[in-house]
Motif scaffolding. Sequence first.
Motif, PDB file in Angstrom:
ATOM      1  N   ALA A 174      43.511  41.540 -30.140  1.00 17.19           N
ATOM      2  CA  ALA A 174      43.543  41.750 -28.690  1.00 17.19           C
ATOM      3  C   ALA A 174      42.152  41.683 -28.069  1.00 17.19           C
ATOM      4  O   ALA A 174      41.999  41.884 -26.867  1.00 17.19           O
ATOM      5  CB  ALA A 174      44.175  43.106 -28.378  1.00 17.19           C
ATOM      6  N   TRP A 175      41.128  41.366 -28.872  1.00 19.62           N
ATOM      7  CA  TRP A 175      39.753  41.485 -28.381  1.00 19.62           C
ATOM      8  C   TRP A 175      39.410  40.540 -27.232  1.00 19.62           C
ATOM      9  O   TRP A 175      38.424  40.739 -26.539  1.00 19.62           O
ATOM     10  CB  TRP A 175      38.768  41.349 -29.528  1.00 19.62           C
ATOM     11  N   ASN A 176      40.217  39.501 -27.009  1.00 18.93           N
ATOM     12  CA  ASN A 176      39.924  38.552 -25.922  1.00 18.93           C
ATOM     13  C   ASN A 176      40.660  38.863 -24.620  1.00 18.93           C
ATOM     14  O   ASN A 176      40.428  38.200 -23.607  1.00 18.93           O
ATOM     15  CB  ASN A 176      40.293  37.128 -26.360  1.00 18.93           C
ATOM     16  N   LEU A 177      41.543  39.847 -24.628  1.00 17.35           N
ATOM     17  CA  LEU A 177      42.391  40.062 -23.461  1.00 17.35           C
ATOM     18  C   LEU A 177      41.626  40.562 -22.245  1.00 17.35           C
ATOM     19  O   LEU A 177      42.012  40.292 -21.106  1.00 17.35           O
ATOM     20  CB  LEU A 177      43.512  41.063 -23.805  1.00 17.35           C
ATOM     21  N   ARG A 178      40.553  41.299 -22.451  1.00 18.19           N
ATOM     22  CA  ARG A 178      39.829  41.912 -21.336  1.00 18.19           C
ATOM     23  C   ARG A 178      39.019  40.888 -20.528  1.00 18.19           C
ATOM     24  O   ARG A 178      38.832  41.041 -19.313  1.00 18.19           O
ATOM     25  CB  ARG A 178      38.895  42.998 -21.862  1.00 18.19           C
ATOM     26  N   PHE A 179      38.510  39.849 -21.186  1.00 21.89           N
ATOM     27  CA  PHE A 179      37.531  38.957 -20.557  1.00 21.89           C
ATOM     28  C   PHE A 179      38.142  37.596 -20.209  1.00 21.89           C
ATOM     29  O   PHE A 179      39.053  37.121 -20.881  1.00 21.89           O
ATOM     30  CB  PHE A 179      36.329  38.775 -21.488  1.00 21.89           C
ATOM     31  N   ARG A 180      37.565  36.951 -19.195  1.00 21.53           N
ATOM     32  CA  ARG A 180      38.093  35.672 -18.716  1.00 21.53           C
ATOM     33  C   ARG A 180      37.176  34.503 -19.057  1.00 21.53           C
ATOM     34  O   ARG A 180      37.620  33.365 -19.159  1.00 21.53           O
ATOM     35  CB  ARG A 180      38.310  35.739 -17.209  1.00 21.53           C
ATOM     36  N   GLU A 181      35.877  34.756 -19.169  1.00 22.38           N
ATOM     37  CA  GLU A 181      34.935  33.686 -19.483  1.00 22.38           C
ATOM     38  C   GLU A 181      34.307  33.934 -20.863  1.00 22.38           C
ATOM     39  O   GLU A 181      34.777  34.801 -21.603  1.00 22.38           O
ATOM     40  CB  GLU A 181      33.883  33.586 -18.379  1.00 22.38           C
ATOM     41  N   ASP A 182      33.265  33.169 -21.200  1.00 25.07           N
ATOM     42  CA  ASP A 182      32.730  33.270 -22.552  1.00 25.07           C
ATOM     43  C   ASP A 182      31.452  34.096 -22.663  1.00 25.07           C
ATOM     44  O   ASP A 182      31.051  34.463 -23.773  1.00 25.07           O
ATOM     45  CB  ASP A 182      32.493  31.879 -23.141  1.00 25.07           C
ATOM     46  N   LEU A 183      30.801  34.441 -21.540  1.00 20.09           N
ATOM     47  CA  LEU A 183      29.533  35.153 -21.615  1.00 20.09           C
ATOM     48  C   LEU A 183      29.687  36.565 -22.178  1.00 20.09           C
ATOM     49  O   LEU A 183      29.030  36.936 -23.155  1.00 20.09           O
ATOM     50  CB  LEU A 183      28.876  35.223 -20.234  1.00 20.09           C
ATOM     51  N   ALA A 184      30.544  37.369 -21.564  1.00 21.91           N
ATOM     52  CA  ALA A 184      30.702  38.765 -21.984  1.00 21.91           C
ATOM     53  C   ALA A 184      31.237  38.878 -23.414  1.00 21.91           C
ATOM     54  O   ALA A 184      30.720  39.685 -24.200  1.00 21.91           O
ATOM     55  CB  ALA A 184      31.600  39.518 -21.009  1.00 21.91           C
TER      56      ALA A 184
END
Length: 491
Positions: A174-184
């Motif tokens: 689930a680690w990608n669910l919070r963010f929308r782009e690649d920087l954070a």
Amino acid sequence: MVRTSTDAVVIGSGPNGLTAAVTLARAGLEVTVLEAQPVAGGGARTLASPLADGLRHDICSAVHALALASPAFREFDFAARGVELVSPEISYAQPLDGGRAAVAYHSLGRTVAELGVDGTAWRRFFAPLVENAELLTALALGNRRELPAGALSIRGIAAMAATAVRLVEQGSPAWNLRFREDLAPALLTGVAAHAISTLPSPAAAGTSIMLATLAHTVGWPIPVGGSGALTAALVSDLEAHGGRVVTEHEVTAWHELPRARAYLADTSPAGLVRIWGDRMRPSVRHALERFRYGNAAAKVDFVLSGSVPWADERVGRAGTVHVGGRREEMARAEADVAAGRVPERPMILFSDPTGSDPAREVGGLRPGWAYAHVPAGSGVDVTEAVTAQIERFAPGFRDVVVSARCTPASRMSEHNANYVGGDIAAGALSTWQMAARPRPALDPYATSIPGVYLCSQSAPPGPGVHGMAGWHAARRALSQRFSLPVPSLAP
């Protein structure tokens, strides 16, 4: 000459061993520290570079993310002893292709402002952690058996719950669910990679949450003059209280030691067994023999003729640069390491300490410090892979490299015997082993031999230059062997 008897003997002079020794000496005990290397310090040494006259390289650690957070070191107060710990404006940075980068400022607000679309998500992730950083630090640097004051208050429970939610999120698919782009995501993953484990994983998530929170609170400091400044201050205090360090004195068996009422070993579990195994309870010895070591780091020391020409100039102002590209790339590289392969594009930690400490530059030359993650025991020279990876994000880097030298993972233990196979964490950072380090026991520092304690980063709270394992073990020795109160470490 080593005395034939003393109150306490500490084996190993890393930050944990020296913190244990200072604690015991300040309680009025006669303390002798035995160190196999010619210079004290373990993972905190700064020595003359063989690559350039007058230049000094940090042999192991260069940046100390836990030094200002450690309760033991806060009480010891390096600043009051003349050691300057500089926390750069940018704690760490993550360069990406196309001349882009994500940067973590000491200021949470400024970090949020420059993360674009994901700035708000970053704030929501870290704001409750930053607000409760003192409690979370006490938990992370504790002995894994006791809760710090305030942990069971309403605020403390809420803070621990918030941390647990984030740990599950970033330690799972689930680690990608919070963010929308690649920087954070890349910025957070660079910190998680300090665990040298598969990504995502709970251990890596815990590492990223703790260290990134500190980056927005106390910062990630660089000692002026190099890591050896920390060691020098600890040794000076030890000597001022009657203790001493004997270098070039390797201990291989317990019967070589002077008589003492307490022995504290800043060693790996393997080293502990080598010295005392024949006197241990068999079940304890077997548990320590089963202790798992993790994957490794290969070290590259650079001599540079100038600053690194990062495509994004902000990266040059960071104390630590995580060189690995996007989140997906770093996960692949760490998966290669876990599978026993040296990645073509390894995960790299890089620091140019001259950016925070201009006096490190000598005759127009400055040291560059890098670790690359590789499989345990790897003998591969990673100089070219590290150079190419940095050049990818800093075109022209090769032009400022005057010389370079690699210490492969297979040789890291020559500099520090605790780095078995190049494992700079002195033990695999798995979920189980972080909770039951070095073995399942009510007292993780006990060895089944009265008066003998493990005080290295193989014991709780684990890796880092913080002195806490030494402090925890010394407190037990004072109580159990000498019936003495714990002294203040303040100047």
